[in-house]
Each structure stands twice: as structure tokens, then as C-alpha cells.
Motif scaffolding. Sequence first.
Motif, PDB file in Angstrom:
ATOM      1  N   GLU A 256      -5.175  24.177  10.085  1.00 23.32           N
ATOM      2  CA  GLU A 256      -4.664  23.174  10.887  1.00 23.32           C
ATOM      3  C   GLU A 256      -3.893  23.407  12.057  1.00 23.32           C
ATOM      4  OE1 GLU A 256      -1.372  19.525  10.591  1.00 23.32           O
ATOM      5  OE2 GLU A 256      -1.384  21.202   9.184  1.00 23.32           O
ATOM      6  N   ARG A 257      -3.037  24.230  12.036  1.00 23.14           N
ATOM      7  CA  ARG A 257      -2.446  24.722  13.287  1.00 23.14           C
ATOM      8  C   ARG A 257      -3.411  25.345  14.303  1.00 23.14           C
ATOM      9  NH1 ARG A 257       1.281  23.246   9.670  1.00 23.14           N
ATOM     10  NH2 ARG A 257       3.434  24.165   9.569  1.00 23.14           N
ATOM     11  N   LEU A 258      -4.130  26.144  13.734  1.00 21.92           N
ATOM     12  CA  LEU A 258      -5.166  26.937  14.962  1.00 21.92           C
ATOM     13  C   LEU A 258      -6.149  25.767  15.428  1.00 21.92           C
ATOM     14  CD1 LEU A 258      -5.832  29.966  12.854  1.00 21.92           C
ATOM     15  CD2 LEU A 258      -5.074  30.108  15.224  1.00 21.92           C
TER      16      LEU A 258
ATOM     17  N   VAL B  69     -12.201  29.805  15.292  1.00 19.67           N
ATOM     18  CA  VAL B  69     -10.953  29.879  14.402  1.00 19.67           C
ATOM     19  C   VAL B  69     -11.035  30.637  13.255  1.00 19.67           C
ATOM     20  CG1 VAL B  69      -9.165  28.346  13.134  1.00 19.67           C
ATOM     21  CG2 VAL B  69      -9.715  27.950  15.546  1.00 19.67           C
ATOM     22  N   MET B  70     -10.375  31.333  12.901  1.00 23.23           N
ATOM     23  CA  MET B  70     -10.348  32.306  11.617  1.00 23.23           C
ATOM     24  C   MET B  70      -9.283  32.278  10.795  1.00 23.23           C
ATOM     25  SD  MET B  70     -13.254  35.105  12.191  1.00 23.23           S
ATOM     26  CE  MET B  70     -12.765  35.543  13.834  1.00 23.23           C
ATOM     27  N   VAL B  71      -9.083  32.390   9.473  1.00 22.59           N
ATOM     28  CA  VAL B  71      -7.732  32.400   8.678  1.00 22.59           C
ATOM     29  C   VAL B  71      -8.423  33.236   7.413  1.00 22.59           C
ATOM     30  CG1 VAL B  71      -5.958  31.543   7.542  1.00 22.59           C
ATOM     31  CG2 VAL B  71      -6.670  30.418   9.377  1.00 22.59           C
ATOM     32  N   ASP B  72      -8.143  34.477   7.372  1.00 17.53           N
ATOM     33  CA  ASP B  72      -8.354  35.280   6.180  1.00 17.53           C
ATOM     34  C   ASP B  72      -9.751  35.568   5.585  1.00 17.53           C
ATOM     35  OD1 ASP B  72      -7.380  37.038   4.119  1.00 17.53           O
ATOM     36  OD2 ASP B  72      -7.486  35.242   2.770  1.00 17.53           O
ATOM     37  N   THR B  73     -10.503  34.484   5.558  1.00 21.69           N
ATOM     38  CA  THR B  73     -11.875  34.556   5.228  1.00 21.69           C
ATOM     39  C   THR B  73     -12.825  34.703   6.131  1.00 21.69           C
ATOM     40  OG1 THR B  73     -11.933  31.840   5.283  1.00 21.69           O
ATOM     41  CG2 THR B  73     -11.412  32.962   3.165  1.00 21.69           C
ATOM     42  N   GLY B  74     -12.402  34.832   7.515  1.00 28.96           N
ATOM     43  CA  GLY B  74     -13.340  35.112   8.667  1.00 28.96           C
ATOM     44  C   GLY B  74     -13.639  36.697   8.433  1.00 28.96           C
ATOM     45  N   GLU B  75     -14.728  36.868   9.442  1.00 31.88           N
ATOM     46  CA  GLU B  75     -15.346  38.587   9.306  1.00 31.88           C
ATOM     47  C   GLU B  75     -14.175  39.572   9.811  1.00 31.88           C
ATOM     48  OE1 GLU B  75     -18.725  35.752   9.605  1.00 31.88           O
ATOM     49  OE2 GLU B  75     -16.767  35.688  10.716  1.00 31.88           O
ATOM     50  N   LEU B  76     -13.232  38.996  11.076  1.00 31.66           N
ATOM     51  CA  LEU B  76     -12.399  39.813  11.621  1.00 31.66           C
ATOM     52  C   LEU B  76     -11.186  40.146  10.736  1.00 31.66           C
ATOM     53  CD1 LEU B  76     -11.921  38.717  15.473  1.00 31.66           C
ATOM     54  CD2 LEU B  76     -13.290  40.576  14.587  1.00 31.66           C
ATOM     55  N   SER B  77     -10.574  41.359  10.834  1.00 31.80           N
ATOM     56  CA  SER B  77      -9.548  41.766  10.030  1.00 31.80           C
ATOM     57  C   SER B  77      -8.222  41.246  10.826  1.00 31.80           C
ATOM     58  CB  SER B  77      -9.450  43.377  10.236  1.00 31.80           C
ATOM     59  OG  SER B  77      -8.076  43.831   9.857  1.00 31.80           O
ATOM     60  N   ASP B  78      -7.589  40.208   9.941  1.00 27.76           N
ATOM     61  CA  ASP B  78      -6.321  39.554  10.554  1.00 27.76           C
ATOM     62  C   ASP B  78      -5.274  40.521  10.964  1.00 27.76           C
ATOM     63  OD1 ASP B  78      -7.665  37.258   9.846  1.00 27.76           O
ATOM     64  OD2 ASP B  78      -6.665  37.214   8.071  1.00 27.76           O
ATOM     65  N   ARG B  79      -5.297  41.735  10.189  1.00 27.93           N
ATOM     66  CA  ARG B  79      -4.340  42.777  10.363  1.00 27.93           C
ATOM     67  C   ARG B  79      -4.516  43.344  11.747  1.00 27.93           C
ATOM     68  NH1 ARG B  79      -4.162  43.162   4.590  1.00 27.93           N
ATOM     69  NH2 ARG B  79      -5.649  45.069   4.778  1.00 27.93           N
ATOM     70  N   ALA B  80      -5.864  43.735  11.961  1.00 30.56           N
ATOM     71  CA  ALA B  80      -6.201  44.686  13.103  1.00 30.56           C
ATOM     72  C   ALA B  80      -5.923  43.869  14.318  1.00 30.56           C
ATOM     73  CB  ALA B  80      -7.524  44.865  13.015  1.00 30.56           C
TER      74      ALA B  80
ATOM     75  N   LEU C  67      -1.390  35.277   8.562  1.00 29.71           N
ATOM     76  CA  LEU C  67      -1.916  35.677   9.793  1.00 29.71           C
ATOM     77  C   LEU C  67      -3.291  34.812  10.118  1.00 29.71           C
ATOM     78  CD1 LEU C  67      -1.783  39.323   9.636  1.00 29.71           C
ATOM     79  CD2 LEU C  67      -0.160  37.922  10.840  1.00 29.71           C
ATOM     80  N   GLY C  68      -3.562  34.458  11.269  1.00 30.23           N
ATOM     81  CA  GLY C  68      -4.766  33.785  11.517  1.00 30.23           C
ATOM     82  C   GLY C  68      -5.060  34.095  13.026  1.00 30.23           C
ATOM     83  N   GLU C  69      -6.474  33.905  13.533  1.00 28.64           N
ATOM     84  CA  GLU C  69      -6.661  34.039  14.764  1.00 28.64           C
ATOM     85  C   GLU C  69      -7.782  33.151  15.191  1.00 28.64           C
ATOM     86  OE1 GLU C  69      -7.000  36.716  12.633  1.00 28.64           O
ATOM     87  OE2 GLU C  69      -8.862  36.350  11.943  1.00 28.64           O
ATOM     88  N   MET C  70      -7.855  33.258  16.579  1.00 26.47           N
ATOM     89  CA  MET C  70      -8.925  32.321  17.576  1.00 26.47           C
ATOM     90  C   MET C  70      -9.619  33.336  18.463  1.00 26.47           C
ATOM     91  SD  MET C  70      -8.194  29.170  19.955  1.00 26.47           S
ATOM     92  CE  MET C  70      -6.963  28.502  18.869  1.00 26.47           C
ATOM     93  N   ILE C  71     -10.759  33.371  18.305  1.00 27.00           N
ATOM     94  CA  ILE C  71     -11.508  34.154  19.535  1.00 27.00           C
ATOM     95  C   ILE C  71     -11.682  32.976  20.698  1.00 27.00           C
ATOM     96  CG2 ILE C  71     -13.475  35.680  20.102  1.00 27.00           C
ATOM     97  CD1 ILE C  71     -13.890  35.773  16.924  1.00 27.00           C
TER      98      ILE C  71
END
Length: 382
Positions: A111-113, A131-142, A169-173
Motif C-alpha cells: 500500500e505504501r509503495l 512494485v514488489m514486496v518479498d514475494t517478487g523475483e528480486l532479492s529485497d535484501r540485495a 523491505l520492499g522495492e519499486m523498479i
Amino acid sequence: MQTDQLKQEIIQYAKQIGIDKIGFASADIFGELKERLKRQQELSYQSGFEKGSLEERTEPQRLLPEAQSIISIAIAYPSRMKNAPKSTKEERRGLFARASWGIDYHVVLRERLEKLAAFILEQVPDAVNKVMVDTGELSDRAVAERAGIGFSGKNTSIITPEYGSFVYLGEMITNIPFLPDEPLEDSCGDCRKCMDACPTGALVGDGGQLNAQRCIAFLTQTKDFLPDEFRTKIGNRIYGCDTCQQVCPKNKGIDFHIHPEFEPEHDIAKPKLIPMLQISNREFKEKFGPISGAWRGKKPLQRNALIALGHYKDKTAITEMIEVMNNDPRPVIRGTAAWSLGKIGTEEAFRAIKDAMTKETDEQVCFEMKKGLEFQKQSAVN
């Protein structure tokens, strides 16, 4: 609008909508991660929950062809439960890991992303975001490590200067070419407290690598019979494990209660064990459905509750456990109940296992019943 100005506006907006940390990274290939993931595959260290191919997990442009940058976010969660209920002989309780306290963090971070993505689109109408949170392909930590959110500790968690490792952690490409932030320096040094404290030796090598097949956090989420060597290790954990975070010196004194969504409800985060054994699907969804620890359904959690009752040698649970052993339709639950009854070790428990064996038709369940009865032989020797 200049990307530097936009970046600052995004940082300010992120604070307004409840994002505790934000960082910007390039969308270049994660070469070092790719090599580490290859080694994980070769050594069979993966959990099996990973999403996507090796390329999708390390090459952002496979997921968004226009990718120029990745925005990483972190949101802090509590490390201590206020007025936590005690587990007593009359009322034994299990424990969910801290990352499963409160509302499912996937929902909150997404929701925040999405708000952040909408804000970016207002400023840059032709922006493209994923947008991705944990269940996406990218490593959140990396991503978080590259974006300067924190450094990757020997416990494989991202450790931030402000909130320790107690962050989601979450991310947005995005296709916007933001100036990347500087990564932080690794400051674990010679410390190996997390590695020494891990109950199953899941942190391997020189640290920073995880054998997920031995990690209690992973094992509590599996649906089959738990391997024998881990049954005495999980204790009263129902979901997840926090040991490697609890012993980390960087987490000393860290406990943030910033977001009400992540405050634990006592009877969910530390549930009474006996009521979990025969909880209906409807009751389970109503009670545990909103938390992240419910994503695998009730079966693994009930199996873990049975093991926890065996760990406590809880004689008050025997009647309920015998009922489960005799009548539950799922072999894993019947068999685990039999093993745990043997672990409790009363004459009533052993007699019930022997009676149940005369009617049981599943080979694996019968095998577990035999293991339960082995405890009787061991107690006779001792």
C-alpha cells in the motif's frame, strides 16, 4: 523536473506516508548475487519458496525492460511485546516470530509503495514503475544493500543503523534514472554471535549465507512431517524464528513501535496451544488470516503446536491430542500427535498410541506411532 529535485520530493513524501527509510539504487545486474544464488542451488540450500528464474532474480530489466533505477524502502517493526502473556503449566502458549506480528506486512508495504508510485506518476506522467514486496523475483535484501538502507549481516538480514534488522523491505523498479545512494560499510567485523546461536547451524560458511533447509523459520512453514533432528530444536515456535536477530549486538536496545498496524495481539502472536489443535478453517481465517504467518494455512501451524506441546510435556493436552491422533483426516497431524504423545510419556499416552496403531492404515503414521512408543523404552532404560 530534474531527477535530483524529484528524488528529494519523493524522500519527503515517503516520510509523510509512513516509510521509515528510503534509498535509491541502479538497476544494473546483481552479479555477485547471481554467483551466490548459483552456489545456493549447487549446495541445495534453497527453500523452494523462491520466485522466478536465476536471471529474473538478478536482472531487473527482465522484470521491467525500461528499468533505470530501483527505489528501496524499509519500515520498522517492534522487537518486544508489551505486557506479553506468560506461558504457564495450565496454559501453554506458542510463539509467532516478530515479522508476523500485526497485519501482514506484504499488505502494508505494498500500500505504501503504491502510494509512492502514484505520487511519482503525478510528477512524471510517463513514468513506468513495478512494485514488489518479498514475494517478487528480486532479492529485497540485495536491493536494500545496494540502495544504502543497511548492510547485509552474517545472519543474512539487512541491518540498518537506526532500526537494527527489525525492518520490512520492499522495492519499486522505475524507468527514472535517479542518482544512486552509497551502500553502507559492513560492520559485523569478527562477530559471529548469530552463527554460534543458530539452533540448527543454518548460517554457513563465513556468515552471510543461509542453508534454508536447516533454518527454523523455513522449517516451521513446511507442510510435511518435520525431520526428527529439528523437532527438539523448534521448541514452542509456531511460525518463524528470531534467534539470529535477538543475539545480534546491533539490535541491542532496539524496539520501535512506530506503526500501529504491526502491534501484536497477544492471543495471536502468543497463542494458546491446545485450542489450535482442532480449530476450524473458519475460525483459523478469522483469527490468524490477517497475519503473514497464516499464508501456508493451518496445517503447518497445528503440526508445530503439537510438537510444542510435546516439548512442554504438557499432560493437560493429552485428551485433545488423543482425539487428534484418532480422528484427524491428515496423516501428518495424526502422526505428529502420536510422536508428541510419546514425548509427553504418560501411561495413558502410550496406551492410546498402542490402541490407535491397531486401526491406523497409513504407513507413515504407523512409523510415527512406533517412534512415539520408543520414548517408553527410553524411559524404562533411564
